[in-house]
Design a protein around this motif. Structure first.
Motif, PDB file in Angstrom:
ATOM      1  N   HIS A 235       0.856  -1.281   0.024  1.00  0.00           N
ATOM      2  CA  HIS A 235       0.077   0.021  -0.009  1.00  0.00           C
ATOM      3  C   HIS A 235       0.798   1.461  -0.040  1.00  0.00           C
ATOM      4  CE1 HIS A 235      -3.137  -2.581   1.785  1.00  0.00           C
ATOM      5  NE2 HIS A 235      -3.924  -2.158   0.959  1.00  0.00           N
ATOM      6  N   ALA A 261      -8.725   5.249  -0.591  1.00  0.00           N
ATOM      7  CA  ALA A 261      -9.391   4.762   0.567  1.00  0.00           C
ATOM      8  C   ALA A 261      -8.843   5.259   1.814  1.00  0.00           C
ATOM      9  CB  ALA A 261      -8.956   3.197   0.426  1.00  0.00           C
ATOM     10  N   PHE A 263      -8.063   4.466   5.846  1.00  0.00           N
ATOM     11  CA  PHE A 263      -7.932   3.646   6.795  1.00  0.00           C
ATOM     12  C   PHE A 263      -8.111   4.337   8.199  1.00  0.00           C
ATOM     13  CE2 PHE A 263      -4.164   1.893   9.573  1.00  0.00           C
ATOM     14  CZ  PHE A 263      -4.644   0.618   9.499  1.00  0.00           C
ATOM     15  N   LEU A 284     -17.286  -4.254   7.584  1.00  0.00           N
ATOM     16  CA  LEU A 284     -16.007  -3.637   8.085  1.00  0.00           C
ATOM     17  C   LEU A 284     -15.407  -4.410   9.090  1.00  0.00           C
ATOM     18  CD1 LEU A 284     -17.250   0.324   8.353  1.00  0.00           C
ATOM     19  CD2 LEU A 284     -15.595  -0.805   6.836  1.00  0.00           C
ATOM     20  N   CYS A 289     -13.022  -8.150   5.490  1.00  0.00           N
ATOM     21  CA  CYS A 289     -12.672  -6.931   5.988  1.00  0.00           C
ATOM     22  C   CYS A 289     -12.276  -6.019   4.555  1.00  0.00           C
ATOM     23  CB  CYS A 289     -11.386  -6.828   6.794  1.00  0.00           C
ATOM     24  SG  CYS A 289     -10.969  -5.442   7.699  1.00  0.00           S
ATOM     25  N   ILE A 291     -12.566  -2.743   1.801  1.00  0.00           N
ATOM     26  CA  ILE A 291     -13.099  -1.436   1.710  1.00  0.00           C
ATOM     27  C   ILE A 291     -14.393  -1.244   1.553  1.00  0.00           C
ATOM     28  CG2 ILE A 291     -12.657   0.877   0.344  1.00  0.00           C
ATOM     29  CD1 ILE A 291      -9.773  -0.382  -0.469  1.00  0.00           C
ATOM     30  N   GLY A 318     -14.492   5.460   1.115  1.00  0.00           N
ATOM     31  CA  GLY A 318     -13.928   4.190   1.071  1.00  0.00           C
ATOM     32  C   GLY A 318     -13.287   3.894   2.307  1.00  0.00           C
ATOM     33  N   LEU A 319     -13.837   3.175   3.378  1.00  0.00           N
ATOM     34  CA  LEU A 319     -13.400   3.138   4.699  1.00  0.00           C
ATOM     35  C   LEU A 319     -12.822   1.646   4.747  1.00  0.00           C
ATOM     36  CD1 LEU A 319     -16.299   4.359   6.909  1.00  0.00           C
ATOM     37  CD2 LEU A 319     -14.338   5.596   6.159  1.00  0.00           C
ATOM     38  N   LEU A 320     -11.778   1.521   5.517  1.00  0.00           N
ATOM     39  CA  LEU A 320     -10.837   0.095   5.673  1.00  0.00           C
ATOM     40  C   LEU A 320     -10.465   0.189   6.950  1.00  0.00           C
ATOM     41  CD1 LEU A 320      -9.576  -2.299   4.334  1.00  0.00           C
ATOM     42  CD2 LEU A 320      -7.501  -0.774   3.994  1.00  0.00           C
ATOM     43  N   THR A 341      -3.808   3.294  -0.031  1.00  0.00           N
ATOM     44  CA  THR A 341      -4.292   3.004  -1.517  1.00  0.00           C
ATOM     45  C   THR A 341      -3.072   2.076  -2.223  1.00  0.00           C
ATOM     46  OG1 THR A 341      -4.766   4.158  -3.524  1.00  0.00           O
ATOM     47  CG2 THR A 341      -3.114   4.835  -2.275  1.00  0.00           C
ATOM     48  N   ASP A 381      -7.049  -5.001  -2.278  1.00  0.00           N
ATOM     49  CA  ASP A 381      -8.249  -4.934  -1.486  1.00  0.00           C
ATOM     50  C   ASP A 381      -9.564  -5.257  -2.151  1.00  0.00           C
ATOM     51  OD1 ASP A 381      -6.818  -4.614   1.142  1.00  0.00           O
ATOM     52  OD2 ASP A 381      -6.496  -2.449   0.457  1.00  0.00           O
ATOM     53  N   VAL A 383     -13.639  -4.280  -2.472  1.00  0.00           N
ATOM     54  CA  VAL A 383     -14.225  -2.987  -2.604  1.00  0.00           C
ATOM     55  C   VAL A 383     -15.707  -3.091  -2.703  1.00  0.00           C
ATOM     56  CG1 VAL A 383     -14.766  -0.642  -3.330  1.00  0.00           C
ATOM     57  CG2 VAL A 383     -12.338  -1.612  -3.307  1.00  0.00           C
TER      58      VAL A 383
END
Length: 776
Positions: A235, A261, A263, A284, A289, A291, A318-320, A341, A381, A383
């Motif tokens: 990332h 995204a 984090f 989430l 888990c 995004i 976009g939550l991670l 990202t 990841d 999505v």
């Protein structure tokens, strides 16, 4: 001599039963019932021999399914009687894996489990100063940790993973051999004394002083760009509140507008940033888990600051959440949001090998937080969008792939499906299993094409599959199509061409284990039609074997070809020209170019005809002055959706011509929507109202055409597919309208409705056609 009531039974368990704690579960269950025997992995799944009283053996068989580990997916259990072995060895043991066992009578290889987010037990140990794995970035157990990305071969044992180079210490070995320990036969098992190690280095490879995680967090707080080695690749990270860092990352990565995204350390922070429903919370914090795309909380609200360059103009984030121990440690040090990202330049594949990462990311990142556990396969990841309680997969990768999907019609002969050009995936199928690759990217450069061809070779070797059928898109210029032809020329495999929108709908049918026929609505950007034009706004009467084009948007020229995809104002010009309407502000912005584009389209010069629904959205976005040019696929349509006012319920009317008898296709005049939008803009109607009326008009025309087709066909099920249906506003209006009209509606929940699902649909069509004898 064995007791009279003693029986011995052999069982084969097939499905996702390796890397999910299945053998320890079998051992514990058999031991609890005082049964003797053995359990072992082989390439096809798990082999069990169990001996004891008949009632206990029967109970054991029941518990295999009713109490299997939560991550196991049992597809089939077959049994056979065996002669009792007697009291020679009363124990139940985990035997060495049999690499060749079952090969003669089982062509199906067991699926590899996806990588699994860190479990609650491991997190407690990670945070416990008294635990020997306190703050160890590679803590894992039978219930969590890397699987797919470290597996070199099957069956899944440590010797065939990238952990083979880390011999276990005495303490880890004791846990590994202890049936009562949750790390019993956990293949990635390790600790600080024997496992991988973490390091922080600058872009030249020089070590950075200090504890690696704390020092890395310090660099992020100082506005630096950090490359972080995760489960399936690298990332790129920056402080999400630092505008200069986010802007620098965007410039270095050559990613102009597409959002990054975010984090976040925990669910509480996620809740402060976005409106989350139960499904979003579960995604989430669950084992996949991904995004999760969710709507931002409107002001005023107290939330961490997110720099404008992180997600410019977006109503969603976009939550991670952390999904590896390293992520948890880094999040705890930061105590606030960061950008996380993909580690690549725009349009290139994800970097996952260390040497390649340093070579390709060395000019992007100021430092590297890395380690010495090799990644064998890249996995970006996943999505998933959650909109109004509806789950819409956008990218299927880490945590989801390569979990197998089930074909409605088994593939009697092995199938390789080559996918499309954008959002590329490939799919291998044999029997009921269809294994869809993780998202690879767009096949528009050498690096992604190399990742694609290497990935096919790797999967074919891993699953011992030599394709007899090679399914491909009909577009002759797709690199995936050319690969299919080259592969078929070099082998005896049979080519199976599958029309693009038929493949979209077949993927949707596959998710629902349906064979059809259905009324299929396939709305997307572009796909090669059987008449040589570019389709994209299609109503198909479809089953897995074939389709009939029963309706479509009236084709219009695509002026300049690919240039019209990059410049949505060109589509506004041709749609408004078709209705004799003025172009208003959009025409004034482009002056003489407007008339040139209209003339180009009228003459048919470099202007292929298209029925694309995606280009219709582009045209209205340009009419509303939202977007004249795009910097990533679908940008204009995304911004049009953001603009739409959900309080508006009326929609623009559209002419629909359906010839009597139902033999000829219905023609839908999509240009009416563009003209109505232009008229509203001229009248000063608010942009949010115009955008909503357009979306409502599209939803109503879908329901109207489906209703007309039901009258002539009797079909009552509608399948929705194609990238346009990533639009949550459109789905919210379309699905209820169809359901109110009495239709059963099928939408995507496991694979993307965009081109990422095309290869699954191709595989399903090839298998069904082969089963029907169409490929003799």
């Amino acid at each position: 001599m064995p007791r009279v009531d003693t029986v011995r039974v052999g069982l084969r368990v097939e499905g996702t039963v390796q890397g999910v704690g299945f053998r320890p579960f079998v051992h514990a269950t058999a031991s609890r019932l005082a049964l003797s025997g053995l359990v072992a992995n082989d390439p096809a799944g798990v082999l069990i021999e169990v001996e004891g009283p008949a009632d206990a053996v029967a109970r054991f068989r029941e518990l295999l399914e009713s109490q299997a580990p939560p991550l196991a997916v049992i597809e089939r259990i077959t049994t056979r009687p065996l002669p009792p072995a007697g009291e020679a060895d009363p124990r139940f043991v985990i035997a060495a894996s049999h690499r060749a066992a079952g090969a003669a009578d089982h062509t199906q290889r067991t699926p590899i489990a996806p990588d699994i987010a860190t479990c609650a037990d491991c997190l407690r140990e990670l945070r416990d100063p008294a635990d020997r794995r306190h703050r160890y970035p590679f803590i894992n157990c039978t219930n969590c940790g890397p699987r797919y990305t470290i597996t070199r071969d099957l069956p899944y044992d440590r010797a065939r993973t990238t952990m083979a180079g880390f011999p276990m210490c005495a303490d880890c070995s004791a846990e590994y051999e202890d049936p009562t320990d949750r790390r019993f036969h956990a293949q990635p098992l390790c600790c600080p004394a024997c496992g991988p190690t973490l390091r922080l280095v600058d872009a030249s490879g020089t070590p950075v002083p200090g504890e690696p995680v704390a020092a890395a967090a310090g660099l992020l707080r100082a506005g630096r760009i950090l490359a972080v080695k995760g489960l399936g690749g690298y990332h790129l990270a920056v402080d999400a509140g630092c505008e200069s860092a986010a802007a620098a990352l965007r410039a270095r990565k050559h990613r102009a507008d597409k959002p990054f995204a975010v984090f976040v350390p925990d669910l509480e922070t996620a809740e402060r940033l976005c409106e989350l429903d139960d499904e979003a919370r579960e995604l989430l914090t669950g084992p996949q888990c991904p995004i999760v795309l969710a709507a931002r909380r409107p002001p005023p609200h107290e939330a961490p600051t997110i720099a404008a360059s992180v997600a410019p103009g977006c109503r969603e984030l976009g939550l991670l959440l952390p999904y590896t121990p390293l992520h948890h440690l880094l999040a705890a040090e930061l105590a606030g949001p960061a950008v996380l990202t993909s580690g690549n330049l725009a349009d290139e594949p994800l970097a996952f090998r260390d040497d390649d990462a340093f070579a390709r990311l060395g000019t992007l990142a100021d430092a590297f937080l890395t380690h010495d556990r090799p990644i064998h396969r890249r996995a970006d990841d996943s999505v998933i969008r959650v909109h109004s309680g509806r789950t819409v997969p956008v990218r299927r990768a880490r945590g989801c792939a390569p979990a197998p999907l089930t074909l409605p019609v088994p593939a009697a002969r092995p199938v390789l499906a080559c996918g499309a050009e954008l959002k590329s995936t490939f799919c291998l199928a044999r029997g009921r299993h269809a294994v869809l690759s993780p998202h690879l990217g767009d096949l528009e450069n050498y690096e992604t094409l190399a990742a694609y061809t290497d990935g096919i070779a790797d999967f074919a070797r891993l699953y011992a599959l030599d394709p007899a059928l090679i399914a491909h898109d009909l577009h002759p210029e797709y690199l995936s199509t050319k690969y299919a032809h080259d592969r078929a020329d070099a082998t005896d495999a049979r080519l199976v061409g599958v029309q693009h929108h038929h493949a979209h709908l077949a993927a949707c049918l596959t998710e629902h284990q349906a064979r059809g026929p259905v009324i299929g609505v396939a709305f997307d950007g572009l796909g090669w039609g059987i008449d040589g034009t570019l389709w994209g706004g299609e109503f198909l009467l479809a089953d897995l074997c074939g389709f009939r084009r029963a309706g479509h948007l009236v084709p219009v020229p695509l002026p300049g070809g690919a240039a019209a995809v990059r410049e949505p104002w060109r589509m506004a010009a041709v749609h408004l020209d078709a209705t004799g309407s003025d172009g208003l502000a959009v025409r004034r912005r482009h002056g003489a170019r407007w008339d040139h584009v209209r003339a180009l389209a009228a003459a048919g010069v470099n202007s292929p005809l298209t029925s694309s629904a995606g280009r219709l959205f582009d045209a209205v976005a340009a009419v509303l002055s939202l977007r004249d040019t795009v910097r990533y696929e679908g940008q204009a349509a995304i911004e049009l959706e953001r603009c739409a006012d959900p309080a508006v319920r009326d929609g623009y009317p559209v002419r629909i011509d359906c010839p009597a008898g139902g033999e000829d296709a219905c023609r839908v005049h999509g240009a009416d929507l563009v003209r109505a939008a232009a008229d509203d803009v001229r009248a000063g109607t608010p942009p949010g109202t115009v955008a909503a009326r357009f979306h409502n008009g599209v939803a109503r025309l879908i329901a109207d055409v489906c209703g007309r087709l039901r009258e002539t066909t009797g079909l009552t099920t509608v399948a929705l597919s194609g990238g346009v249906f990533q639009n949550g506003f459109l789905l919210d209006r379309t699905v209820p309208a169809l359901e109110r009209a009495g239709f059963r509606v099928l939408t995507h929940r496991q694979v993307p409705c965009n081109d990422g699902g095309i290869s699954l649909g191709q595989a399903a069509v090839a298998a069904a056609r082969d089963d029907a004898g169409d490929l003799e």
